[in-house]
Design a protein around this motif. Structure first.
Motif, PDB file in Angstrom:
ATOM      1  N   UNK A 159       1.047  -0.687   0.401  1.00 24.99           N
ATOM      2  CA  UNK A 159       0.184  -0.266   0.053  1.00 24.99           C
ATOM      3  C   UNK A 159       0.828   1.218  -0.017  1.00 24.99           C
ATOM      4  N   UNK A 160       1.990   1.218   0.746  1.00 24.82           N
ATOM      5  CA  UNK A 160       2.771   2.405   0.300  1.00 24.82           C
ATOM      6  C   UNK A 160       3.408   1.935  -0.726  1.00 24.82           C
ATOM      7  N   UNK A 161       3.816   1.407  -1.361  1.00 26.27           N
ATOM      8  CA  UNK A 161       4.752   1.224  -2.782  1.00 26.27           C
ATOM      9  C   UNK A 161       6.128   0.613  -2.240  1.00 26.27           C
ATOM     10  N   UNK A 162       6.121  -0.177  -0.991  1.00 27.14           N
ATOM     11  CA  UNK A 162       7.729  -0.715  -0.952  1.00 27.14           C
ATOM     12  C   UNK A 162       7.295  -2.033  -1.529  1.00 27.14           C
ATOM     13  N   UNK A 163       8.715  -2.935  -2.056  1.00 32.28           N
ATOM     14  CA  UNK A 163       8.935  -4.242  -2.698  1.00 32.28           C
ATOM     15  C   UNK A 163       9.423  -5.229  -1.645  1.00 32.28           C
ATOM     16  N   UNK A 164       8.199  -6.336  -1.015  1.00 33.40           N
ATOM     17  CA  UNK A 164       9.222  -7.076  -0.357  1.00 33.40           C
ATOM     18  C   UNK A 164       9.380  -7.809  -1.412  1.00 33.40           C
ATOM     19  N   UNK A 165      10.765  -8.249  -0.939  1.00 29.86           N
ATOM     20  CA  UNK A 165      11.231  -9.403  -2.131  1.00 29.86           C
ATOM     21  C   UNK A 165      11.740 -10.908  -1.560  1.00 29.86           C
ATOM     22  N   UNK A 166      11.455 -10.996   0.078  1.00 33.25           N
ATOM     23  CA  UNK A 166      11.736 -12.448   0.536  1.00 33.25           C
ATOM     24  C   UNK A 166      11.439 -12.242   2.015  1.00 33.25           C
ATOM     25  N   UNK A 167      11.225 -13.420   2.635  1.00 34.12           N
ATOM     26  CA  UNK A 167      10.693 -13.853   3.734  1.00 34.12           C
ATOM     27  C   UNK A 167      12.217 -14.743   4.653  1.00 34.12           C
ATOM     28  N   UNK A 168      12.488 -14.523   5.557  1.00 38.64           N
ATOM     29  CA  UNK A 168      13.336 -14.816   6.543  1.00 38.64           C
ATOM     30  C   UNK A 168      12.243 -16.026   7.551  1.00 38.64           C
ATOM     31  N   UNK A 169      13.110 -16.948   7.303  1.00 35.90           N
ATOM     32  CA  UNK A 169      12.643 -17.774   8.743  1.00 35.90           C
ATOM     33  C   UNK A 169      13.322 -17.663   9.446  1.00 35.90           C
ATOM     34  N   UNK A 170      12.965 -17.442  10.269  1.00 36.47           N
ATOM     35  CA  UNK A 170      14.237 -17.259  12.062  1.00 36.47           C
ATOM     36  C   UNK A 170      13.170 -18.710  13.311  1.00 36.47           C
ATOM     37  N   UNK A 172      13.493 -21.825  13.422  1.00 36.94           N
ATOM     38  CA  UNK A 172      13.146 -22.806  11.931  1.00 36.94           C
ATOM     39  C   UNK A 172      13.929 -24.265  13.160  1.00 36.94           C
ATOM     40  N   UNK A 173      12.610 -24.876  13.313  1.00 38.18           N
ATOM     41  CA  UNK A 173      13.332 -26.197  13.925  1.00 38.18           C
ATOM     42  C   UNK A 173      13.170 -27.741  13.133  1.00 38.18           C
ATOM     43  N   UNK A 174      12.490 -27.634  12.131  1.00 40.58           N
ATOM     44  CA  UNK A 174      11.535 -28.909  11.862  1.00 40.58           C
ATOM     45  C   UNK A 174      11.422 -28.021   9.739  1.00 40.58           C
ATOM     46  N   UNK A 175      11.459 -28.666   8.809  1.00 44.99           N
ATOM     47  CA  UNK A 175      10.909 -29.123   7.750  1.00 44.99           C
ATOM     48  C   UNK A 175       9.671 -28.754   7.589  1.00 44.99           C
ATOM     49  N   UNK A 176       8.328 -28.772   8.099  1.00 40.93           N
ATOM     50  CA  UNK A 176       7.393 -28.303   8.168  1.00 40.93           C
ATOM     51  C   UNK A 176       7.212 -27.706   8.754  1.00 40.93           C
ATOM     52  N   UNK A 177       7.702 -26.230   9.342  1.00 41.58           N
ATOM     53  CA  UNK A 177       7.959 -25.609   9.475  1.00 41.58           C
ATOM     54  C   UNK A 177       8.225 -24.429   8.298  1.00 41.58           C
ATOM     55  N   UNK A 178       9.318 -25.206   7.895  1.00 40.74           N
ATOM     56  CA  UNK A 178       9.569 -24.146   6.409  1.00 40.74           C
ATOM     57  C   UNK A 178       8.421 -24.020   5.496  1.00 40.74           C
ATOM     58  N   UNK A 179       8.010 -25.211   5.346  1.00 41.77           N
ATOM     59  CA  UNK A 179       6.503 -26.046   4.693  1.00 41.77           C
ATOM     60  C   UNK A 179       5.839 -25.057   4.618  1.00 41.77           C
ATOM     61  N   UNK A 180       5.213 -24.695   5.964  1.00 40.08           N
ATOM     62  CA  UNK A 180       4.371 -23.323   6.145  1.00 40.08           C
ATOM     63  C   UNK A 180       4.818 -22.456   6.096  1.00 40.08           C
ATOM     64  N   UNK A 181       5.863 -21.458   6.605  1.00 42.10           N
ATOM     65  CA  UNK A 181       5.864 -20.276   5.986  1.00 42.10           C
ATOM     66  C   UNK A 181       5.725 -19.942   4.251  1.00 42.10           C
ATOM     67  N   UNK A 182       6.344 -21.674   3.555  1.00 40.74           N
ATOM     68  CA  UNK A 182       6.122 -21.221   1.848  1.00 40.74           C
ATOM     69  C   UNK A 182       5.100 -21.214   1.800  1.00 40.74           C
ATOM     70  N   UNK A 183       3.870 -21.722   2.043  1.00 44.64           N
ATOM     71  CA  UNK A 183       2.882 -21.988   1.698  1.00 44.64           C
ATOM     72  C   UNK A 183       1.514 -20.382   2.305  1.00 44.64           C
ATOM     73  N   UNK A 184       2.192 -19.858   3.553  1.00 48.19           N
ATOM     74  CA  UNK A 184       1.229 -19.151   3.978  1.00 48.19           C
ATOM     75  C   UNK A 184       2.314 -17.984   3.645  1.00 48.19           C
ATOM     76  N   UNK A 185       3.347 -17.494   3.297  1.00 46.20           N
ATOM     77  CA  UNK A 185       3.030 -16.406   2.922  1.00 46.20           C
ATOM     78  C   UNK A 185       4.016 -16.252   1.628  1.00 46.20           C
ATOM     79  N   UNK A 186       3.655 -15.309   0.442  1.00 46.58           N
ATOM     80  CA  UNK A 186       3.525 -15.476  -0.846  1.00 46.58           C
ATOM     81  C   UNK A 186       4.344 -14.484  -1.443  1.00 46.58           C
ATOM     82  N   UNK A 187       5.315 -14.890  -0.437  1.00 41.65           N
ATOM     83  CA  UNK A 187       7.060 -14.412  -1.732  1.00 41.65           C
ATOM     84  C   UNK A 187       8.095 -15.082  -0.641  1.00 41.65           C
ATOM     85  N   UNK A 188       9.078 -14.924  -1.729  1.00 44.70           N
ATOM     86  CA  UNK A 188      10.176 -16.267  -2.017  1.00 44.70           C
ATOM     87  C   UNK A 188      10.604 -16.331  -0.391  1.00 44.70           C
ATOM     88  N   UNK A 189      11.175 -17.090  -0.208  1.00 51.29           N
ATOM     89  CA  UNK A 189      11.822 -17.833   1.743  1.00 51.29           C
ATOM     90  C   UNK A 189      13.432 -17.338   0.700  1.00 51.29           C
TER      91      UNK A 189
END
Length: 271
Positions: A159-170, A172-189
Motif C-alpha cells: 500500500x505504501x509502494x514498498x517492494x517485498x523481495x522475500x521472507x526470512x524464517x528464524x 526454525x527446527x523442522x522442515x514442516x515449519x519451512x513448508x508452512x511459511x512457504x505456503x502462508x507467505x506469498x513471497x520467496x523464502x
C-alpha cells in the motif's frame, strides 16, 4: 550512485528483526560493503542495548530536530556503523517519523547498504520505513501469529509502494515449519535461520560464534542480498540458496541416528 536500502520488517515483536539486521550487516561489511544499521523502532529501540554499545546522540534527537544525522553515527561491531535509538517515552513522543525519509536519503548517499530495523505492529512509525526501502525483508518465526503478521506487513508494504523481495524464517527446527511459511507467505523464502541457543546472546553471532549453524545461515542470507545488489533475480537466488534445506527423509534419518553429532535438524541446517 546511492546505496541500497533494506527494511527488515515483521508485524510481531520478538521474531529476530534486530538480530537479523546486526548479523547481516556485519557479514556484508566483512564482504567489503560500507554498511549502516538504523534503529527505527521508535517505540522500543534496542539495537545499542543488544550490542552493549554506548552512544552520544540518538535517531530520536534527529527526528525531533535537535541534532544532525552525522551526530548519531556510532561505530559498531565488525566495522558497521550504527544509528541508535532511545528507549524513553519522552524521546518517542518528540520524534517525528515523517522526518525519517530525509535521514535515510542522507545515509543512502553515504553508505553502500542501509539496513532499517523496524518496530512491531502496524503503526505509522512502523509503516514509514516500508515505503523508504528499495527492498523489504519479512522476518517471522514458525509461530502462526508471527506468520500471519508477516503477511499483514507485506500487504501494508504494498500500500505504501514498498517492494517485498522475500521472507526470512528464524528459530526454525523442522522442515514442516519451512513448508508452512512457504505456503502462508506469498513471497520467496530467502533464508532459514535454525533455532540456536547461541543466537540469543553475544551478538553478533557471525563474529562471536562463527561456526554455529545460525551464523552460517546469516552469512548465506548476506550473500543472497549481495546478489540482489548486483541485480540478480530473486527467484534464481532462492533456487540456489535453499538447496541446503533438509528434506523430510533427511530429518527422519538424523533423528534416528544417535551418532549424528550435527544434532538432528539443527545440524542439517548448518549445511
Amino acid at each position: 550512485m546511492t546505496g541500497h536500502v533494506f527494511t527488515i520488517a515483521g508485524g510481531k515483536g520478538g521474531v529476530g528483526k534486530t538480530t537479523t539486521a546486526v548479523n547481516v550487516g556485519v557479514a556484508m561489511q566483512d564482504a567489503g560493503y560500507d554498511v549502516v544499521i538504523v534503529d527505527a523502532d521508535l517505540g522500543m529501540a534496542n539495537l545499542a542495548a543488544m550490542l552493549e554499545i554506548d552512544y552520544d546522540t540518538s535517531l530520536h534527537e534527529v527526528l525531533a530536530e535537535r541534532a544532525a544525522i552525522s551526530d548519531t553515527l556510532t561505530e559498531g561491531p565488525g566495522g558497521v556503523t550504527l544509528v541508535p535509538g532511545e528507549q524513553s517515552l519522552e524521546a518517542f513522543a518528540d520524534a517525528d517519523p515523517a522526518k525519517l525519509r530525509k535521514v535515510i536519503k542522507t545515509l543512502s548517499n553515504a553508505y553502500d547498504v542501509v539496513l532499517i530495523d523496524t518496530g512491531a505492529g502496524l503503526s505509522h512509525e512502523a509503516t514509514v520505513p516500508l515505503g523508504l526501502a528499495d527492498s523489504v525483508l519479512l522476518v517471522t518465526t514458525p509461530d502462526s501469529v508471527a506468520i500471519g503478521d508477516a503477511g499483514k506487513t507485506a500487504q501494508l508494504a504494498k500500500r505504501v509502494d514498498g517492494e517485498v523481495i522475500g521472507a526470512i524464517l528464524t528459530r526454525a527446527e523442522a522442515q514442516e515449519e519451512i513448508d508452512e511459511v512457504e505456503r502462508e507467505v506469498a513471497h520467496p523464502l530467502l533464508a532459514v535461520i535454525p533455532e540456536d541457543s547461541e543466537a540469543t546472546t553475544n551478538e553478533p553471532l557471525v563474529l562471536n560464534f562463527p561456526d554455529s549453524p545460525a551464523a552460517e545461515a546469516y552469512r548465506r542470507l548476506a550473500t543472497a542480498l549481495e546478489r540482489i545488489l548486483n541485480g540478480e533475480p530473486v527467484d534464481t537466488i532462492v533456487e540456489e540458496e535453499t538447496e541446503w534445506f533438509p528434506s523430510g527423509d533427511e530429518v527422519d534419518e538424523s533423528e534416528d541416528d544417535e551418532d549424528d553429532s550435527g544434532g538432528g535438524v539443527l545440524g542439517l541446517f548448518g549445511g
